[in-house]
Motif scaffolding. Structure first.
Motif, PDB file in Angstrom:
ATOM      1  N   LYS A  46       0.844  -1.195   0.000  1.00  0.00           N
ATOM      2  CA  LYS A  46       0.000   0.000   0.000  1.00  0.00           C
ATOM      3  C   LYS A  46       0.881   1.247   0.000  1.00  0.00           C
ATOM      4  CE  LYS A  46      -4.274  -1.598   2.088  1.00  0.00           C
ATOM      5  NZ  LYS A  46      -5.124  -1.460   0.938  1.00  0.00           N
ATOM      6  N   ASN A  47       0.474   2.233  -0.815  1.00  0.00           N
ATOM      7  CA  ASN A  47       1.136   3.527  -0.845  1.00  0.00           C
ATOM      8  C   ASN A  47       0.041   4.583  -0.868  1.00  0.00           C
ATOM      9  OD1 ASN A  47       2.883   5.663  -1.072  1.00  0.00           O
ATOM     10  ND2 ASN A  47       3.457   5.252  -3.191  1.00  0.00           N
ATOM     11  N   LEU A  48      -0.030   5.376   0.200  1.00  0.00           N
ATOM     12  CA  LEU A  48      -1.061   6.403   0.342  1.00  0.00           C
ATOM     13  C   LEU A  48      -2.458   5.810   0.193  1.00  0.00           C
ATOM     14  CD1 LEU A  48       0.626   9.290  -1.669  1.00  0.00           C
ATOM     15  CD2 LEU A  48       0.485   9.063   0.813  1.00  0.00           C
ATOM     16  N   GLY A 156       3.468 -20.089  -3.490  1.00  0.00           N
ATOM     17  CA  GLY A 156       3.399 -19.693  -2.089  1.00  0.00           C
ATOM     18  C   GLY A 156       3.316 -18.187  -1.946  1.00  0.00           C
ATOM     19  N   THR A 157       2.860 -17.736  -0.782  1.00  0.00           N
ATOM     20  CA  THR A 157       2.742 -16.301  -0.487  1.00  0.00           C
ATOM     21  C   THR A 157       3.219 -16.064   0.934  1.00  0.00           C
ATOM     22  OG1 THR A 157       0.848 -16.070  -1.966  1.00  0.00           O
ATOM     23  CG2 THR A 157       1.121 -14.361  -0.317  1.00  0.00           C
ATOM     24  N   PHE A 158       3.935 -14.959   1.120  1.00  0.00           N
ATOM     25  CA  PHE A 158       4.378 -14.591   2.462  1.00  0.00           C
ATOM     26  C   PHE A 158       4.422 -13.073   2.590  1.00  0.00           C
ATOM     27  CE2 PHE A 158       8.135 -15.272  -0.129  1.00  0.00           C
ATOM     28  CZ  PHE A 158       8.988 -14.238   0.197  1.00  0.00           C
ATOM     29  N   THR A 159       4.475 -12.602   3.822  1.00  0.00           N
ATOM     30  CA  THR A 159       4.514 -11.170   4.115  1.00  0.00           C
ATOM     31  C   THR A 159       5.840 -10.836   4.781  1.00  0.00           C
ATOM     32  OG1 THR A 159       2.114 -11.134   4.406  1.00  0.00           O
ATOM     33  CG2 THR A 159       3.343  -9.305   5.374  1.00  0.00           C
ATOM     34  N   ILE A 160       6.425  -9.714   4.369  1.00  0.00           N
ATOM     35  CA  ILE A 160       7.665  -9.238   4.999  1.00  0.00           C
ATOM     36  C   ILE A 160       7.498  -7.769   5.384  1.00  0.00           C
ATOM     37  CG2 ILE A 160       9.179 -10.855   3.801  1.00  0.00           C
ATOM     38  CD1 ILE A 160       9.981  -8.519   1.925  1.00  0.00           C
ATOM     39  N   ASP A 166      16.014  -2.712   5.286  1.00  0.00           N
ATOM     40  CA  ASP A 166      16.482  -1.346   5.038  1.00  0.00           C
ATOM     41  C   ASP A 166      16.023  -0.838   3.668  1.00  0.00           C
ATOM     42  OD1 ASP A 166      17.780   1.044   5.667  1.00  0.00           O
ATOM     43  OD2 ASP A 166      19.680   0.381   4.787  1.00  0.00           O
ATOM     44  N   VAL A 167      14.769  -1.112   3.339  1.00  0.00           N
ATOM     45  CA  VAL A 167      14.205  -0.675   2.066  1.00  0.00           C
ATOM     46  C   VAL A 167      13.199   0.439   2.326  1.00  0.00           C
ATOM     47  CG1 VAL A 167      12.781  -1.345   0.084  1.00  0.00           C
ATOM     48  CG2 VAL A 167      14.515  -2.920   0.964  1.00  0.00           C
ATOM     49  N   GLY A 168      13.478   1.622   1.784  1.00  0.00           N
ATOM     50  CA  GLY A 168      12.504   2.708   1.807  1.00  0.00           C
ATOM     51  C   GLY A 168      12.582   3.684   2.948  1.00  0.00           C
ATOM     52  N   SER A 174       3.472   1.454   2.962  1.00  0.00           N
ATOM     53  CA  SER A 174       3.263   0.594   4.124  1.00  0.00           C
ATOM     54  C   SER A 174       4.565  -0.118   4.491  1.00  0.00           C
ATOM     55  CB  SER A 174       2.184  -0.438   3.787  1.00  0.00           C
ATOM     56  OG  SER A 174       2.059  -1.385   4.815  1.00  0.00           O
ATOM     57  N   ASP A 175       4.700  -0.486   5.739  1.00  0.00           N
ATOM     58  CA  ASP A 175       5.881  -1.254   6.155  1.00  0.00           C
ATOM     59  C   ASP A 175       5.817  -2.686   5.633  1.00  0.00           C
ATOM     60  OD1 ASP A 175       6.767   0.968   7.497  1.00  0.00           O
ATOM     61  OD2 ASP A 175       6.216   0.221   9.486  1.00  0.00           O
ATOM     62  N   ASN A 176       4.618  -3.246   5.590  1.00  0.00           N
ATOM     63  CA  ASN A 176       4.467  -4.653   5.199  1.00  0.00           C
ATOM     64  C   ASN A 176       4.044  -4.795   3.748  1.00  0.00           C
ATOM     65  OD1 ASN A 176       5.086  -5.691   7.798  1.00  0.00           O
ATOM     66  ND2 ASN A 176       3.046  -5.114   8.466  1.00  0.00           N
ATOM     67  N   LEU A 177       4.575  -5.825   3.116  1.00  0.00           N
ATOM     68  CA  LEU A 177       4.188  -6.133   1.750  1.00  0.00           C
ATOM     69  C   LEU A 177       4.052  -7.633   1.591  1.00  0.00           C
ATOM     70  CD1 LEU A 177       6.986  -6.450  -0.719  1.00  0.00           C
ATOM     71  CD2 LEU A 177       7.559  -5.232   1.368  1.00  0.00           C
ATOM     72  N   ASP A 178       3.197  -8.018   0.661  1.00  0.00           N
ATOM     73  CA  ASP A 178       2.971  -9.433   0.350  1.00  0.00           C
ATOM     74  C   ASP A 178       3.779  -9.822  -0.875  1.00  0.00           C
ATOM     75  OD1 ASP A 178       1.060  -9.733   2.422  1.00  0.00           O
ATOM     76  OD2 ASP A 178      -0.489  -8.878   1.123  1.00  0.00           O
ATOM     77  N   VAL A 179       4.407 -10.983  -0.806  1.00  0.00           N
ATOM     78  CA  VAL A 179       5.171 -11.520  -1.917  1.00  0.00           C
ATOM     79  C   VAL A 179       4.493 -12.819  -2.347  1.00  0.00           C
ATOM     80  CG1 VAL A 179       7.424 -12.425  -2.650  1.00  0.00           C
ATOM     81  CG2 VAL A 179       7.314 -10.554  -0.981  1.00  0.00           C
TER      82      VAL A 179
END
Length: 186
Positions: A46-48, A156-160, A166-168, A174-179
């Motif tokens: 998520k961004n804004l 598979g799917t995971f969240t980091i 140290d990205v961004g 958002s701090d969390n993203l789904d891969v």
């Protein structure tokens, strides 16, 4: 001298037969190469308040997998960080810079298994390390392995948390993203 050679020959022959029998009895792990073409490595963040999706390509590595022996499986794969694509060239160029993925210094994002185990019928549990910008974090997620012609399709799917890598820095994203991984290996 000829008698000594004839006495040694049966011993060598026996040793050779035993070595061959050991080789035949030892199971060989199936080795697969992840295919960049047909595979996808995607993310969503998520961004804004809006979802931004993107993908990475340049998938390479080695996979050793047997569904009957998941504990012996090994995944050692990576993608090209420079390949980041969010369908917005200006944003992608920004993400390649030092404060995000720093692709000049850290060109690969890697995922290496530590342990693979049976999760439930038809699914497995991946436990390993994800490395982005030389920062490694443990990740764990369920995945499926579907047999295809000459290999497997792994999903598979995971969240980091991007800050763990140290990205961004401080950003509106958002701090969390789904891969989401959909990997063809043959």
């Amino acid at each position: 001298m000829r008698t000594a050679a004839l006495q040694i020959l049966p011993g060598l022959l026996l040793d050779s037969v035993l070595l061959l029998a050991l080789f035949i009895a030892t199971p060989v792990k199936a080795q697969y190469q992840p295919l960049d073409k047909g595979s996808s490595v995607q993310f969503r963040i998520k961004n804004l308040g809006f979802n931004v999706t993107g993908s990475l390509t340049g998938l390479v590595g080695k996979i050793s997998f047997d569904p009957a022996q998941p504990g012996d499986a090994v995944f050692d794969v990576s993608v090209d960080a420079n390949s980041i694509n969010t369908d917005n060239d200006m944003r992608d160029d920004h993400l390649r810079k030092e404060s995000y993925f720093n692709v000049k210094q850290y060109p690969r994002i890697s995922l290496i298994s530590g342990k693979i185990s049976l999760y439930k019928r038809g699914a497995y549990l991946f436990a390993g390390r994800l490395t982005i910008k030389n920062h490694s974090q443990d990740v764990s997620f369920p995945f499926t392995a579907t047999e295809i012609d000459g290999g497997y399709q792994f999903k598979g799917t995971f969240t980091i948390n991007r800050k763990d890598f140290d990205v961004g820095g401080f950003s509106t994203i958002s701090d969390n993203l789904d891969v989401t991984l959909d990997v063809i290996a043959k």
